[in-house]
Design a protein around this motif. Structure first.
Motif, PDB file in Angstrom:
ATOM      1  N   PRO A  82       0.812  -1.219   0.000  1.00 27.44           N
ATOM      2  CA  PRO A  82       0.000   0.000   0.000  1.00 27.44           C
ATOM      3  C   PRO A  82       0.830   1.246   0.000  1.00 27.44           C
ATOM      4  CG  PRO A  82      -0.885  -1.580   1.543  1.00 27.44           C
ATOM      5  CD  PRO A  82       0.461  -2.118   1.095  1.00 27.44           C
ATOM      6  N   ASP A  83       2.009   1.240   0.702  1.00 25.80           N
ATOM      7  CA  ASP A  83       2.857   2.433   0.764  1.00 25.80           C
ATOM      8  C   ASP A  83       3.448   2.731  -0.609  1.00 25.80           C
ATOM      9  OD1 ASP A  83       2.324   2.634   3.414  1.00 25.80           O
ATOM     10  OD2 ASP A  83       4.159   1.613   4.082  1.00 25.80           O
ATOM     11  N   LYS A  84       3.820   1.692  -1.365  1.00 25.18           N
ATOM     12  CA  LYS A  84       4.374   1.900  -2.699  1.00 25.18           C
ATOM     13  C   LYS A  84       3.336   2.528  -3.632  1.00 25.18           C
ATOM     14  CE  LYS A  84       7.864  -1.809  -2.539  1.00 25.18           C
ATOM     15  NZ  LYS A  84       8.345  -3.058  -3.176  1.00 25.18           N
ATOM     16  N   ARG A  85       2.056   2.083  -3.505  1.00 26.08           N
ATOM     17  CA  ARG A  85       1.001   2.629  -4.366  1.00 26.08           C
ATOM     18  C   ARG A  85       0.755   4.106  -4.060  1.00 26.08           C
ATOM     19  NH1 ARG A  85      -3.583  -2.167  -4.138  1.00 26.08           N
ATOM     20  NH2 ARG A  85      -2.382  -3.740  -5.324  1.00 26.08           N
ATOM     21  N   VAL A  86       0.775   4.428  -2.792  1.00 25.43           N
ATOM     22  CA  VAL A  86       0.556   5.818  -2.395  1.00 25.43           C
ATOM     23  C   VAL A  86       1.669   6.690  -2.907  1.00 25.43           C
ATOM     24  CG1 VAL A  86       0.426   7.394  -0.424  1.00 25.43           C
ATOM     25  CG2 VAL A  86      -0.829   5.211  -0.384  1.00 25.43           C
ATOM     26  N   ARG A  87       2.953   6.195  -2.759  1.00 23.38           N
ATOM     27  CA  ARG A  87       4.093   6.975  -3.225  1.00 23.38           C
ATOM     28  C   ARG A  87       4.054   7.142  -4.738  1.00 23.38           C
ATOM     29  NH1 ARG A  87       6.862   3.954   0.806  1.00 23.38           N
ATOM     30  NH2 ARG A  87       7.602   2.456  -0.779  1.00 23.38           N
ATOM     31  N   ARG A  88       3.576   6.045  -5.446  1.00 22.88           N
ATOM     32  CA  ARG A  88       3.504   6.117  -6.900  1.00 22.88           C
ATOM     33  C   ARG A  88       2.467   7.160  -7.346  1.00 22.88           C
ATOM     34  NH1 ARG A  88       2.097   1.156  -7.921  1.00 22.88           N
ATOM     35  NH2 ARG A  88       4.218   0.342  -7.743  1.00 22.88           N
ATOM     36  N   ARG A  89       1.312   7.175  -6.669  1.00 24.95           N
ATOM     37  CA  ARG A  89       0.249   8.127  -7.018  1.00 24.95           C
ATOM     38  C   ARG A  89       0.687   9.564  -6.758  1.00 24.95           C
ATOM     39  NH1 ARG A  89      -4.849   4.893  -4.263  1.00 24.95           N
ATOM     40  NH2 ARG A  89      -4.972   3.241  -5.845  1.00 24.95           N
ATOM     41  N   ARG A  90       1.420   9.745  -5.658  1.00 21.64           N
ATOM     42  CA  ARG A  90       1.898  11.086  -5.328  1.00 21.64           C
ATOM     43  C   ARG A  90       2.916  11.541  -6.347  1.00 21.64           C
ATOM     44  NH1 ARG A  90       2.685  10.557   1.277  1.00 21.64           N
ATOM     45  NH2 ARG A  90       0.455  10.593   1.783  1.00 21.64           N
TER      46      ARG A  90
END
Length: 293
Positions: free
Chosen positions: A2-10
Motif C-alpha cells: 500500500p505504501d508503494k502505491r501511495v508513493r507512486r500516485r503522489r
C-alpha cells in the motif's frame, strides 16, 4: 505494497502538476504564432461545431424543462390568485348581505312609528325557509310558541304587510303570505273617499294582487296606496291593525271597475327577498286602557 502505491500516485500527481506549470509557462512566454497557441486554435476550431451541434440538439430539452418550470409556477400563481379572489368575494358578499339585513332591520323600526304599531308587542324573526312553489306562498321563521308566537298573528316587514302566522312549533313558525291563494285582507284605498275592498292574490299571476268588492263608482286611480282597513269593533276585531301599507294601485279601468269591482295592485313588500320580519303580538300592557280614554 500500500505504501508503494501511495508513493507512486503522489509521484504521478507531482509530475502532472510540474508538467502543467511548464506548459503554462511556455504558453504564456511564446508569441501568438507559437505551437501552443496554434494547438489551442485547432482544438477550438474542432470543438466549436461539436458544441454548437450539441447546443442545438439539447435546446428542445432545455426549452421543455423551462416550459415545465414556467407552467408549474404559473399554475401555482393561478391557484393563489383564485384563492385570494374567492376570499375577497366572500368578504364582499358578506358585507353586502350585512348591509341588506341592516336596512331591513332599520325599516322595521321605522314602520313601528309610521304606522302607529308602537302599542303592539313585537317579535323580530329571521326567515329560515321558503315555500318551494309559487302557489302556496309561505315562509318559515326562527321564532315560535316559545317566543310568544301564535297562529293568527299579523306579520310585517319594514315596508308593510307580509301575511299572518298559520302554524307554530316551540322554536319556529310558518307565515302564510298575502300572495297565497288562501289570503284575503280587508283594505282601503287612500283616495278621496277611502274606498274599502278586499285584497286577494291574482289567480294565474303569482305575486300580483287584486283589490275586489270596490264600490262601482269608486274614485280609484293608478298610484293610489292601499292599506289595511282595521276595525274599531270590539265584538269583531280585525286580524290586522289599520293603516299598514299593502300595495299600490297599478291598473284600473272603468269597465273592470263597473263589471268586476276590482283593480290591480303591486305589493309594497318584495315577498321573495325577505330576511327579517316582525310578528305583531297583542297590544302592549296599558295600550288598551290608553286607547279607551
Amino acid at each position: 505494497m500500500p505504501d508503494k502505491r501511495v508513493r507512486r500516485r503522489r509521484a504521478v500527481l507531482g509530475g502532472l502538476v510540474g508538467l502543467s506549470l511548464i506548459l503554462l509557462t511556455a504558453y504564456v512566454g511564446e508569441s501568438l504564432g507559437g505551437p501552443f497557441h496554434s494547438l489551442q486554435r485547432g482544438v477550438v476550431a474542432v470543438l466549436t461545431p461539436i458544441q454548437d451541434g450539441a447546443s442545438r440538439v439539447l435546446k428542445p430539452a432545455r426549452d421543455l424543462v423551462s416550459w415545465v418550470g414556467d407552467t408549474l409556477h404559473a399554475k401555482s400563481e393561478n391557484a393563489q390568485l383564485k384563492k385570494q379572489r374567492d376570499q375577497l368575494l366572500r368578504q364582499t358578499v358578506g358585507a353586502r348581505a350585512a348591509q341588506a339585513e341592516n336596512r331591513q332591520l332599520k325599516a322595521l323600526v321605522g314602520l313601528d312609528g309610521a304606522s302607529g304599531l308602537g302599542r303592539y308587542g313585537t317579535v323580530a324573526a329571521r326567515v329560515i325557509g321558503r315555500s318551494p312553489t309559487v302557489w302556496y306562498s309561505t315562509l318559515e321563521i326562527d321564532k315560535g310558541s316559545g317566543d310568544g308566537i301564535h297562529a293568527g298573528q299579523p306579520v310585517v316587514s319594514g315596508a308593510g304587510l307580509v301575511g299572518k302566522v298559520t302554524q307554530t312549533t316551540g322554536s319556529s313558525a310558518i307565515v302564510t303570505l298575502i300572495s297565497d291563494h288562501t289570503s284575503g285582507v280587508a283594505a282601503k284605498v287612500l283616495d278621496r273617499a277611502g274606498d274599502p275592498g278586499i285584497v286577494v292574490p291574482q289567480v294565474g299571476t303569482p305575486g300580483s294582487l287584486l283589490i275586489q268588492t270596490l264600490p262601482p263608482r269608486a274614485n280609484v286611480r293608478a298610484g293610489d296606496p292601499v292599506v289595511t282597513a282595521g276595525t274599531r269593533s270590539a265584538r269583531y276585531p280585525s286580524l290586522f291593525p289599520p293603516n299598514i301599507p299593502i300595495g299600490t294601485i297599478t291598473t284600473v279601468s272603468a269597465d273592470e271597475l263597473s263589471l268586476s269591482q276590482q283593480a290591480h295592485l303591486a305589493p309594497v313588500v318584495d315577498l321573495r327577498r325577505l330576511d327579517f320580519v316582525q310578528i305583531l303580538t297583542r297590544p302592549a300592557a296599558g295600550a288598551t286602557a290608553q286607547a279607551a280614554r
